[in-house]
Write an enzyme that holds these catalytic residues in place. Structure first.
Site, PDB file in Angstrom:
ATOM      1  N   LYS A 143      48.678  14.395  41.195  1.00 28.60           N
ATOM      2  CA  LYS A 143      47.633  13.716  40.415  1.00 28.60           C
ATOM      3  C   LYS A 143      46.273  14.330  40.755  1.00 28.60           C
ATOM      4  O   LYS A 143      45.981  14.586  41.935  1.00 28.60           O
ATOM      5  CB  LYS A 143      47.661  12.218  40.745  1.00 28.60           C
ATOM      6  CG  LYS A 143      46.774  11.375  39.831  1.00 28.60           C
ATOM      7  CD  LYS A 143      46.911   9.885  40.170  1.00 28.60           C
ATOM      8  CE  LYS A 143      46.104   9.012  39.218  1.00 28.60           C
ATOM      9  NZ  LYS A 143      46.172   7.578  39.566  1.00 28.60           N
ATOM     10  N   SER A 185      46.878   4.606  35.499  1.00 30.81           N
ATOM     11  CA  SER A 185      46.143   5.832  35.285  1.00 30.81           C
ATOM     12  C   SER A 185      46.958   7.109  35.515  1.00 30.81           C
ATOM     13  O   SER A 185      46.573   8.164  35.036  1.00 30.81           O
ATOM     14  CB  SER A 185      44.929   5.848  36.211  1.00 30.81           C
ATOM     15  OG  SER A 185      45.334   5.862  37.573  1.00 30.81           O
ATOM     16  N   SER A 218      48.728   1.733  38.896  1.00 33.17           N
ATOM     17  CA  SER A 218      48.705   3.091  38.325  1.00 33.17           C
ATOM     18  C   SER A 218      49.883   3.998  38.670  1.00 33.17           C
ATOM     19  O   SER A 218      50.047   5.045  38.059  1.00 33.17           O
ATOM     20  CB  SER A 218      47.424   3.802  38.742  1.00 33.17           C
ATOM     21  OG  SER A 218      46.377   3.388  37.932  1.00 33.17           O
TER      22      SER A 218
HETATM   23  N1  LIG Z   1      43.989   2.249  38.938  1.00 36.13           N
HETATM   24  C1  LIG Z   1      44.943   1.438  38.638  1.00 36.13           C
HETATM   25  O1  LIG Z   1      45.814   1.162  39.441  1.00 36.13           O
HETATM   26  C2  LIG Z   1      45.027   1.034  37.245  1.00 36.13           C
HETATM   27  C3  LIG Z   1      44.396  -0.170  36.708  1.00 36.13           C
HETATM   28  N2  LIG Z   1      44.972  -0.268  35.399  1.00 36.13           N
HETATM   29  C4  LIG Z   1      42.904  -0.058  36.594  1.00 36.13           C
HETATM   30  O2  LIG Z   1      42.452   0.325  35.539  1.00 36.13           O
HETATM   31  O3  LIG Z   1      42.173  -0.396  37.481  1.00 36.13           O
END
Ligand SMILES: NC(=O)C[C@H](N)C(=O)O
Length: 497
Positions: A80, A155, A179
């Site tokens: 990532k 993400s 994410s």
């Molecule tokens: N970063 C994450 O784990 C994703 C979460 N959907 C966020 O937008 O904060």
């Protein structure tokens, strides 16, 4: 070639160790696959062809010299783009870091290299890991290999899509609110959020430091375990890193069974808002666990209802502080540096041009929540909710060994469908966020396909902090049972690209 890309990481490593395949052959097969399909999928932001081949050649040379090889030596991996890589661009999916070449490796990057894992390149992500669809990347969205018009989750959508389209057998993600797990669920892959502090955050660009956690992604539970052991463990460079032995996750993945285990079904994670096919597959999973000899009980965790609201105060607050370092003076983009603007204006112009809409929304929300006069009402209350959620988990784990739920309320939605509705987007993490708030460990693994749309469903398993091995013990047993029942969704019904 086709056969090489379909092997699991464990099989690939065994074939390289025995000399049946060389690391260069394996790397070339994956680079060719990337060349053939990534124009459509857009899993990668940067492919490090030369670096990957050099690493592969070094593995083959080591083997030829009779030197010992690690358990994943020569296996390709997609990283990532939130982890720094010395000499290789790191953008975090943002324009503000476009062109930045870090001078150092993250601890995760270093451990992968030390273990002779071959890093193919950097994967697409929502900007600064803020999003659930990878549409917030400044470099364009990634498609879900199951249906390219749908989101691959976020993400870490790039890492999950790379696995599901056979561009890499291993990937690394980060999970602040889901994410790793949500992308795994919607692509029929395996993703693990280790216990908070289990994997070093040194060199992992910070979003929300009390929640962020790197972890392994793969197509099978055993592969995820092998990768987990490579990246986990204490790191003096990260003050939140846990100084305790890594739980025996590979052993657990190899000896999976649920006989006599107590498994809690979280009552709050079902009902309204959940897709019928997701609940159907989840209920079948519960039945399977009973058939395998587990004792399944229903549990109530009343505070989980407030987890999403608490997360969207805590994460933006920490993000507003962490992202202050992108001031146009230290790294990446600099706008307006033409002698006619003050340093303050250059910072403002750069942040205006360099951050996307979701990042700006969170910085504004977080700054507001932390401001004098509002701090107690917003940030303070959210922290209290966090404590209640942790207590709900503690009470639950007095009664059960692990807890389960669907990973996400729905299967993959269409690209664009929720882009203008941040609240609908945030709901994708409804079932994953409580785990981050409490610092526990959790896994998402494939749970068949939803009958109404034929798209992957994810099963979430949650374990207490430092008991990550329970995820693998239960996960591998469930995986074997599901493969018997439905076939492996990716290995047998792989998406056609
Ligand atoms: N970063 C994450 O784990 C994703 C979460 N959907 C966020 O937008 O904060």
């Amino acid at each position: 070639m086709t056969d090489i890309i379909r092997l699991t990481a464990a099989e690939t490593a065994a074939k390289i160790a025995s000399g049946e395949l060389t690391a260069v052959e394996v790397t070339e097969a994956h680079l060719a696959r990337i060349e053939a399909v990534d124009e459509k999928v857009h899993a990668f932001l940067h492919v490090d062809r030369e670096g990957a081949l050099a690493q592969a050649r070094a593995v083959d040379a080591k083997r030829a010299a009779g030197e010992p090889l690690g358990p994943l030596a020569g296996v390709p991996l997609a990283l990532k783009d939130i982890f720094t890589t010395e000499g290789v661009p790191t953008t975090v999916g943002s324009k503000i870091l476009e062109g930045w070449i870090p001078p150092y490796d993250a601890t995760v990057t270093k451990r992968l290299k030390d273990a002779d894992v071959v890093i193919l390149g950097k994967t697409n992500m929502d900007e600064f890991a803020m999003g659930s669809s990878t549409e917030n990347s400044a470099y364009g969205p990634t498609g879900n290999p199951w249906d390219l018009t749908r989101i691959p989750g976020g993400s870490g959508g790039g890492s999950a899509a790379a696995l599901a389209s056979y561009q890499a057998p291993l990937a690394i993600g980060t999970d602040t609110g889901g994410s790793i797990r949500q992308p795994a669920a919607v692509t029929a892959t395996v993703g693990v959020k280790p216990t908070y502090g289990g994997v070093s955050r040194y060199g992992m660009v910070a979003f929300s430091s009390s929640l962020d956690q790197g972890g392994p992604c793969a197509r099978t539970v055993l592969d995820a375990a092998l990768l987990h052991e490579v990246i986990a463990g204490h790191d003096p460079m990260d003050s939140t890193s846990i100084d305790a032995p890594v739980p025996p996750v590979v052993e657990a993945a190899r000896s999976g069974n649920v006989q006599g285990l107590r498994i809690g079904v979280i009552k709050e994670f079902s009902g309204e808002g959940y897709q019928a096919g997701v609940l159907q597959r989840f209920n079948e999973a519960v039945e399977t666990l009973r058939e395998l000899g587990a004792e399944v009980v229903e549990l109530s965790c009343p505070s989980f209802t407030y987890a999403l609201a608490a997360y969207y105060l805590i994460a933006p607050s920490e993000c507003s502080s962490n992202l202050a370092r992108f001031d146009a003076m230290r790294y990446g983009l600099r706008v307006g540096d033409d002698g006619s603007h003050s340093a303050e204006d250059v910072t403002a112009l750069t942040r205006e041009a360099g951050f996307g809409a979701e990042v700006k929304r969170r910085v504004i929300l977080g700054t507001y929540a932390l401001s004098s006069g509002y701090y107690d009402a917003y940030y303070g209350s959210a922290q209290k909710v966090r404590t209640l959620i942790t207590r709900d988990f503690e009470r639950a784990f007095e009664q059960v060994d692990v807890m389960i739920s669907p990973t996400t309320p729905t299967t993959a939605f269409a690209i664009g469908e929720r882009a203008d509705d941040p609240l609908a987007m945030y709901l994708a993490d409804l079932c994953t966020i409580p785990v981050n708030l409490a610092g526990n460990a959790a896994m998402s693994l494939p749970c068949g396909l939803a009958p109404e749309d034929g798209l992957p469903v994810g099963l979430q398993i949650i374990a207490p902090a430092l008991k990550d091995d329970r995820l693998y013990r239960v996960g591998s047993a469930v995986e074997a049972a599901f493969v018997k029942k439905w076939g492996h969704p990716l290995l047998e019904e792989a998406p056609q690209l």
